[in-house]
Scaffold this motif. Structure first.
Motif, PDB file in Angstrom:
ATOM      1  N   ALA A  67      14.546  -0.780  -3.732  1.00  0.00           N
ATOM      2  CA  ALA A  67      13.338  -1.534  -3.719  1.00  0.00           C
ATOM      3  C   ALA A  67      13.007  -2.453  -2.777  1.00  0.00           C
ATOM      4  CB  ALA A  67      13.593  -2.191  -5.256  1.00  0.00           C
ATOM      5  N   MET A  68      13.912  -3.020  -2.077  1.00  0.00           N
ATOM      6  CA  MET A  68      13.440  -3.939  -1.083  1.00  0.00           C
ATOM      7  C   MET A  68      13.076  -3.452   0.158  1.00  0.00           C
ATOM      8  SD  MET A  68      15.115  -4.726   2.040  1.00  0.00           S
ATOM      9  CE  MET A  68      14.445  -6.178   3.334  1.00  0.00           C
ATOM     10  N   THR A  69      13.546  -2.005   0.584  1.00  0.00           N
ATOM     11  CA  THR A  69      13.189  -1.163   1.823  1.00  0.00           C
ATOM     12  C   THR A  69      11.862  -0.642   1.418  1.00  0.00           C
ATOM     13  OG1 THR A  69      15.547  -0.667   2.212  1.00  0.00           O
ATOM     14  CG2 THR A  69      13.609   0.675   3.219  1.00  0.00           C
ATOM     15  N   PHE A  70      11.562  -0.114   0.246  1.00  0.00           N
ATOM     16  CA  PHE A  70      10.147   0.362  -0.078  1.00  0.00           C
ATOM     17  C   PHE A  70       9.194  -0.777   0.031  1.00  0.00           C
ATOM     18  CE2 PHE A  70       6.762   1.312  -3.010  1.00  0.00           C
ATOM     19  CZ  PHE A  70       6.498   2.693  -2.678  1.00  0.00           C
ATOM     20  N   CYS A  71       9.686  -1.817  -0.618  1.00  0.00           N
ATOM     21  CA  CYS A  71       8.286  -2.737  -0.601  1.00  0.00           C
ATOM     22  C   CYS A  71       8.266  -3.369   0.961  1.00  0.00           C
ATOM     23  CB  CYS A  71       8.840  -4.010  -1.508  1.00  0.00           C
ATOM     24  SG  CYS A  71       8.943  -3.456  -3.149  1.00  0.00           S
ATOM     25  N   PHE A  72       9.062  -3.451   1.677  1.00  0.00           N
ATOM     26  CA  PHE A  72       8.963  -4.042   3.100  1.00  0.00           C
ATOM     27  C   PHE A  72       8.123  -2.882   3.801  1.00  0.00           C
ATOM     28  CE2 PHE A  72      10.202  -3.551   7.599  1.00  0.00           C
ATOM     29  CZ  PHE A  72       9.849  -4.690   7.962  1.00  0.00           C
ATOM     30  N   ILE A  73       8.543  -1.612   4.082  1.00  0.00           N
ATOM     31  CA  ILE A  73       7.701  -0.730   4.293  1.00  0.00           C
ATOM     32  C   ILE A  73       6.317  -0.563   4.055  1.00  0.00           C
ATOM     33  CG2 ILE A  73       7.517   1.811   4.797  1.00  0.00           C
ATOM     34  CD1 ILE A  73      10.467   1.977   4.878  1.00  0.00           C
ATOM     35  N   GLN A  74       6.135  -0.604   2.674  1.00  0.00           N
ATOM     36  CA  GLN A  74       4.717  -0.758   2.091  1.00  0.00           C
ATOM     37  C   GLN A  74       4.018  -2.062   2.597  1.00  0.00           C
ATOM     38  OE1 GLN A  74       3.864  -1.674  -2.358  1.00  0.00           O
ATOM     39  NE2 GLN A  74       3.650   0.559  -2.482  1.00  0.00           N
ATOM     40  N   ALA A  75       4.615  -3.074   2.727  1.00  0.00           N
ATOM     41  CA  ALA A  75       3.809  -4.255   3.264  1.00  0.00           C
ATOM     42  C   ALA A  75       3.262  -4.127   4.480  1.00  0.00           C
ATOM     43  CB  ALA A  75       4.653  -5.358   3.149  1.00  0.00           C
ATOM     44  N   SER A 128       4.176 -10.211  -0.528  1.00  0.00           N
ATOM     45  CA  SER A 128       3.793  -8.646  -0.584  1.00  0.00           C
ATOM     46  C   SER A 128       4.933  -7.911  -1.310  1.00  0.00           C
ATOM     47  CB  SER A 128       3.414  -7.890   0.682  1.00  0.00           C
ATOM     48  OG  SER A 128       3.089  -6.522   0.254  1.00  0.00           O
ATOM     49  N   MET A 129       6.092  -8.357  -0.878  1.00  0.00           N
ATOM     50  CA  MET A 129       7.242  -7.552  -1.442  1.00  0.00           C
ATOM     51  C   MET A 129       7.863  -8.223  -2.763  1.00  0.00           C
ATOM     52  SD  MET A 129       9.592  -7.757   2.047  1.00  0.00           S
ATOM     53  CE  MET A 129      11.385  -7.300   0.955  1.00  0.00           C
ATOM     54  N   ARG A 130       7.558  -9.389  -2.884  1.00  0.00           N
ATOM     55  CA  ARG A 130       7.795 -10.019  -4.192  1.00  0.00           C
ATOM     56  C   ARG A 130       6.986  -9.594  -5.168  1.00  0.00           C
ATOM     57  NH1 ARG A 130      10.259 -16.050  -3.890  1.00  0.00           N
ATOM     58  NH2 ARG A 130      12.225 -15.505  -3.087  1.00  0.00           N
ATOM     59  N   SER A 131       5.647  -9.402  -4.745  1.00  0.00           N
ATOM     60  CA  SER A 131       4.367  -9.214  -5.513  1.00  0.00           C
ATOM     61  C   SER A 131       4.701  -7.709  -6.273  1.00  0.00           C
ATOM     62  CB  SER A 131       3.184  -9.253  -4.964  1.00  0.00           C
ATOM     63  OG  SER A 131       2.188  -8.943  -5.979  1.00  0.00           O
ATOM     64  N   THR A 132       4.815  -6.847  -5.395  1.00  0.00           N
ATOM     65  CA  THR A 132       5.133  -5.398  -5.504  1.00  0.00           C
ATOM     66  C   THR A 132       6.346  -5.183  -6.674  1.00  0.00           C
ATOM     67  OG1 THR A 132       4.322  -4.637  -3.360  1.00  0.00           O
ATOM     68  CG2 THR A 132       5.643  -3.102  -4.788  1.00  0.00           C
ATOM     69  N   SER A 182      13.848  -7.294 -11.826  1.00  0.00           N
ATOM     70  CA  SER A 182      13.925  -8.924 -11.711  1.00  0.00           C
ATOM     71  C   SER A 182      14.358  -9.408 -10.206  1.00  0.00           C
ATOM     72  CB  SER A 182      14.550  -9.559 -12.928  1.00  0.00           C
ATOM     73  OG  SER A 182      16.052  -8.969 -12.764  1.00  0.00           O
ATOM     74  N   GLN A 183      14.746  -8.725  -9.423  1.00  0.00           N
ATOM     75  CA  GLN A 183      15.059  -9.043  -8.068  1.00  0.00           C
ATOM     76  C   GLN A 183      14.101  -9.813  -7.232  1.00  0.00           C
ATOM     77  OE1 GLN A 183      15.802  -5.007  -7.020  1.00  0.00           O
ATOM     78  NE2 GLN A 183      15.458  -5.677  -4.639  1.00  0.00           N
ATOM     79  N   GLU A 184      14.289 -10.903  -6.636  1.00  0.00           N
ATOM     80  CA  GLU A 184      13.639 -11.596  -5.701  1.00  0.00           C
ATOM     81  C   GLU A 184      14.100 -11.662  -4.342  1.00  0.00           C
ATOM     82  OE1 GLU A 184      13.930 -15.345  -7.521  1.00  0.00           O
ATOM     83  OE2 GLU A 184      11.830 -15.038  -8.438  1.00  0.00           O
ATOM     84  N   PRO A 185      13.261 -10.678  -3.526  1.00  0.00           N
ATOM     85  CA  PRO A 185      13.639 -10.594  -1.974  1.00  0.00           C
ATOM     86  C   PRO A 185      13.604 -12.055  -1.275  1.00  0.00           C
ATOM     87  CG  PRO A 185      11.992  -8.867  -2.485  1.00  0.00           C
ATOM     88  CD  PRO A 185      12.195  -9.683  -3.637  1.00  0.00           C
TER      89      PRO A 185
END
Length: 357
Positions: free
Chosen positions: A279-287, A302-306, A337-340
């Motif tokens: 989830a973290m890698t996907f959201c970072f690249i997406q940001a 952006s990562m946390r919102s996604t 529920s994770q929070e980067p």
């Protein structure tokens, strides 16, 4: 006692076993011969008070010339699937490949300056074992000079273990789990900090991206950015009460991680809808791809919102079938529920500091 020698090929520090007259480097495969191991200097001490400046680094002078705009770019990317084991993950090698593509095509890292550690590699020295990961981290910082940009990306299992030396606020060390962790042990945050944080000279910057459970402070950096949903933030001081130095040798170290120290990270298909990813890698690249990578604050939000929106959309139920096994018993219920988290060697304004690799 183990002694350090520099590899004759790539200058990576190598631990010479007692009485050995030669050693083969796991990174470049060169064989280094030593005339008399007893004449080698002992490894430098790495424990000293945070109240006094760190001693001169064995890797170079701490206060060199200003950063060069033409520094080297180097990266170590590690993705571990733990195939055919009870700890198997589905998305970690995907994460590694996607991160490599991003570094090469968006941030202009030379292909030759990226070491990939995955189970798919044919080179036995690039299988993500504990020894190979240690050697790759030594390679990452070896010979670093002002202007260099270093990246460490890890996607795999993370865990915790009880801390006994008093340098953890919560009483636990965070760990990474190499492929052979069940027989060789985990890599503890103290070792990661000593390997790739403390050697950093002035003008050298390191970015770490750690997609693993319990990864919030896995680099043991002194400050953690505690951010609210509203975007307000403050820096927590995580410098250990024991006085052990956890900062750099004048350089800059910043880490994005998948979750807080007491949380677990998801390996899921809920985000891409196509294949499993961290989830973290996907959201970072997406940001980055969505143009939300201008500052560290915009990336973190952006990562946390996604992740939050994905979890809310799931309602906590369907995610049960999407999460793979988590090493340390993370719950599959309740959505993502994770929070980067963001940690750094020094506090800074996350909304004005530009992000760059």
């Amino acid at each position: 006692m183990m002694m350090l020698v520099n590899c004759s090929g790539c200058r990576t520090p190598l631990q010479l076993p007692p009485g050995a007259r030669s050693i083969r480097c796991a990174v470049c495969h060169a064989v280094t011969h030593v005339a008399d191991p007893r004449s080698m200097p002992l490894p430098p001490s790495t424990s000293f008070s945070a109240a006094t400046p760190p001693p001169p680094s064995p890797y170079g002078a701490p206060w060199g010339p200003p950063p060069s705009p033409h520094g080297k770019k180097k990266a170590v990317i590690c993705g571990i699937s733990y195939r055919h084991s009870r700890h198997e993950l589905k998305g970690c090698i995907n994460d590694a490949k996607c991160m490599r593509y991003l570094l090469i095509n968006r941030f202009h890292f030379p292909e030759s300056s990226i070491i990939m550690l995955t189970e798919e590699e044919t080179d036995p020295y690039k299988i993500p074992t504990k020894h190979n990961l240690r050697m790759a981290l030594y390679w990452l910082v070896q010979g670093c000079q002002p202007g260099d940009s270093l990246v460490f990306h890890y996607s795999g299992h993370g865990s915790q273990q009880r801390n006994y030396n008093g340098d953890e606020v919560d009483g636990f060390d965070e760990t990474l789990c190499p492929l052979d962790f069940e027989t060789q042990g985990m890599i503890v945050d103290d070792e990661i900090n000593a390997a790739i944080v403390r050697p950093l000279l002035r003008g050298v910057k390191l970015h770490a991206f750690i997609d693993a459970c319990h990864s919030g402070t896995v680099l043991d950096l002194p400050f953690l950015c505690r951010m609210k949903r509203s975007g307000e933030y403050g820096w927590e001081d995580h410098r250990p009460r024991s006085g052990v130095w956890k900062g750099t040798n004048g350089g800059e170290a910043i880490s994005f991680s998948g979750c807080d120290d007491d949380q677990t990270s998801a390996d899921t298909s809920a985000l891409s809808r196509i294949t499993s990813t961290g989830a973290m890698t996907f959201c970072f690249i997406q940001a980055i791809e969505r143009g939300q990578g201008a500052t560290y604050g915009s990336i973190l939000n952006s990562m946390r919102s996604t992740i939050r929106n994905t979890g809310d959309a799931m309602g906590g139920g369907p995610v049960t079938t999407l999460l793979t096994m988590l090493l340390t018993g993370g719950s599959a219920g309740g959505g993502l529920s994770q929070e980067p988290q963001l940690t750094a060697c020094e506090p800074f304004d996350v909304y004005t500091k530009p992000f760059s690799l």
